[in-house]
Design a protein around this motif. Structure first.
Motif, short mmCIF file in Angstrom:
data_model
loop_
_atom_site.label_atom_id
_atom_site.label_comp_id
_atom_site.label_asym_id
_atom_site.label_seq_id
_atom_site.Cartn_x
_atom_site.Cartn_y
_atom_site.Cartn_z
N THR A 181 0.87 -1.18 0.00
CA THR A 181 0.00 0.00 0.00
C THR A 181 0.90 1.23 0.00
OG1 THR A 181 -2.02 0.95 0.93
CG2 THR A 181 -0.31 0.34 2.51
N GLU A 186 0.97 4.06 5.30
CA GLU A 186 1.27 2.93 6.18
C GLU A 186 2.76 2.62 6.08
OE1 GLU A 186 1.92 0.85 8.48
OE2 GLU A 186 -0.21 0.32 8.59
N ASN A 188 4.44 0.51 7.45
CA ASN A 188 4.76 -0.92 7.41
C ASN A 188 4.47 -1.55 6.05
OD1 ASN A 188 5.62 -1.13 10.09
ND2 ASN A 188 3.49 -1.23 10.79
N GLU A 392 -6.72 7.09 6.31
CA GLU A 392 -5.54 6.49 6.95
C GLU A 392 -5.94 5.31 7.84
OE1 GLU A 392 -5.66 9.87 6.70
OE2 GLU A 392 -3.81 10.24 5.54
N ARG A 396 -4.68 1.51 7.14
CA ARG A 396 -3.80 0.87 8.12
C ARG A 396 -4.44 -0.36 8.76
NH1 ARG A 396 -2.21 6.19 10.91
NH2 ARG A 396 -0.84 7.06 9.31
N SER A 397 -5.71 -0.24 9.13
CA SER A 397 -6.31 -1.38 9.82
C SER A 397 -6.50 -2.55 8.86
CB SER A 397 -7.60 -0.99 10.54
OG SER A 397 -8.43 -0.26 9.69
N HIS A 399 -4.59 -3.17 6.24
CA HIS A 399 -3.25 -3.66 5.95
C HIS A 399 -2.81 -4.64 7.04
CE1 HIS A 399 1.16 -3.33 5.12
NE2 HIS A 399 0.73 -3.16 3.88
N ASP A 405 1.69 -6.67 6.33
CA ASP A 405 2.97 -6.18 6.86
C ASP A 405 3.94 -7.33 7.11
OD1 ASP A 405 1.17 -7.09 8.72
OD2 ASP A 405 1.48 -5.46 10.16
#
Ligand code: ASP
Ligand code: MG
Length: 407
Positions: A181, A186, A188, A392, A396-397, A399, A405
């Motif tokens: 991503t 992100e 990570n 965001e 992120r959540s 991902h 990650d």
């Protein structure tokens, strides 16, 4: 010994020093015995600078003249790169798009490549030269200069690789590959070593800006192995974009794309009868506004329904005006519009063989209290439209939830 087509983007040739560094890099391949065809972009910022110059004269300059103007950017870099190579003792020759007959249709500003005459390039390669070709440009059958759309040098490189049957097409850019991503959202995010054409195509059309979409379409059609690499750091692996069958370990989800350029428009309380979708979208398409997601709700009481769609934010105001007049015409209740929305998409060919990915995605968004406004799916992607402020959080959540990650 291989035949390699390389493309260096605007940042990679953004100064004399960078052009010299690119020449050094090319020299290492030649020293290895490889044959090189190199396509370059204009120096970073040049295409925009020239566009602004034109706009100081005319709001909407003729597309033909814009193409004549913008193609000069790449003519600068091909000659400078050829000089830098010669300075290093390498034999090199530069060609514009029309000199190597990159023939396109006549759609100025977004022309499509029809054919490339590879004779001149092969002759120069056989004479031991490095061939440097201007990206982004071609010539139509009448001899007019054309351009392939912003980011078009990627497509030039892939088309050259296809025409020359090169062993690989390498796109050198300011990132070292394609990430799971956007790393700015992100940290990570991981670089992928391989990704399929199909997934890359989805990612490119869903907002990942690494490659021009057409270049990926081209690569997929002609099965050109396409590698994205950094021109600034030495990592020969980058990300290889290839056929699905060449990918050993296929993750269920490969990446998360997002697009911030979305705007949503809804027509509330339209009569639920045949022809409504047509009556709403025809004037929109006649205004040359591209529609992305479309949702019509199940007919509510009184035979009325709601109809919603998304457009590019640049078209938001125009679409709103058109929709308001459609609203009056169809005697609908109201227009509701929101340009503070974004699209977040999960992409992965593994989705085909795994059920329940959508539910899992919606669960994650529910846990984060993110409201989903629209949903669309294809065989290998699930997209949701959500409020801009949740971008965001959602990326992120998701991902983390899909383990992107981790190796
Ligand atoms: N110079 C063109 C642009 O800025 C083409 C490219 O860089 O690929 O869009
Ligand atoms: Mg680019």
């Amino acid at each position: 010994m291989a035949l390699i087509v390389q493309k260096y983007g605007g940042t990679s040739v953004g100064s004399v020093e960078r052009i010299q560094a690119v020449a050094e890099k090319i020299k290492t391949f030649v020293a290895n015995g490889d044959k090189l065809v190199v396509s370059v972009s204009a120096m970073s910022g040049e295409t925009n600078r020239m566009t602004e110059l034109a706009q100081q004269i005319q709001d909407t300059p003729s597309l033909r003249e814009m193409d004549v103007l913008l193609t000069t950017g790449e003519q600068v870099t091909i000659s400078l790169l050829a000089m830098a190579l010669q300075q290093l003792g390498c034999e090199a020759i530069s060609y514009t798009g029309s000199q190597v007959r990159i023939t396109t249709d006549s759609a100025h500003g977004k022309a499509r490549i029809k054919s490339i005459d590879d004779h001149r390039i092969h002759a120069s390669l056989n004479a031991g030269k490095i061939v440097v070709v201007a990206g982004f440009q071609g010539v139509d059958e009448q001899g007019n200069i054309t351009t392939l759309g912003r980011g078009g040098s990627d497509t030039t490189a892939v088309a050259l690789a296809a025409a020359l049957k090169a062993d690989e097409c390498q796109i050198y850019t300011d990132v070292d590959g394609v990430y799971t991503t956007d790393p700015r959202i992100e940290p990570n995010a991981r670089k992928m070593n391989t990704v399929s054409y199909e997934e890359m195509l989805e990612m490119a059309s869903l907002g990942s800006k690494v490659l021009q979409i057409r270049s990926v379409e081209f690569a997929s059609k002609y099965k050109v192995p396409l590698r994205v690499l950094s021109s600034l750091i030495d990592n020969p692996i980058g990300t290889l974009i290839t056929s699905e069958e060449n990918i050993m370990e296929q993750a269920v989800i490969s990446g998360i794309a997002h697009n911030k350029d979305e705007a949503k428009l809804s027509l509330i309380g339209v009569p639920d009868e045949p022809g409504i979708a047509y009556k709403i979208l025809k004037p929109i398409s006649e205004a040359n506004i591209e529609v992305d997601m479309i949702v019509q709700s199940v007919s509510a009481r009184e035979g009325l329904t709601n109809f919603a769609f998304t457009v590019h934010r640049n078209d938001f105001d125009r679409a709103q005006t058109i929709l308001q007049s459609i609203c009056n015409e169809l005697e609908a209740k109201a227009v509701q519009s929101d340009d503070k929305v974004v699209k977040v998409s999960l992409v992965g060919i593994g989705m085909r063989s795994h059920a329940g990915i959508a539910a899992q995605m919606f669960e994650v968004l529910h846990q984060e209290n993110v409201n989903i406004q629209m949903i669309s799916t294809s065989e290998i992607k699930i997209s949701v439209v959500i409020g801009e402020k949740y971008l965001e959080l959602a990326v992120r959540s998701l991902h983390a939830a899909f383990g992107l990650d981790k190796e």
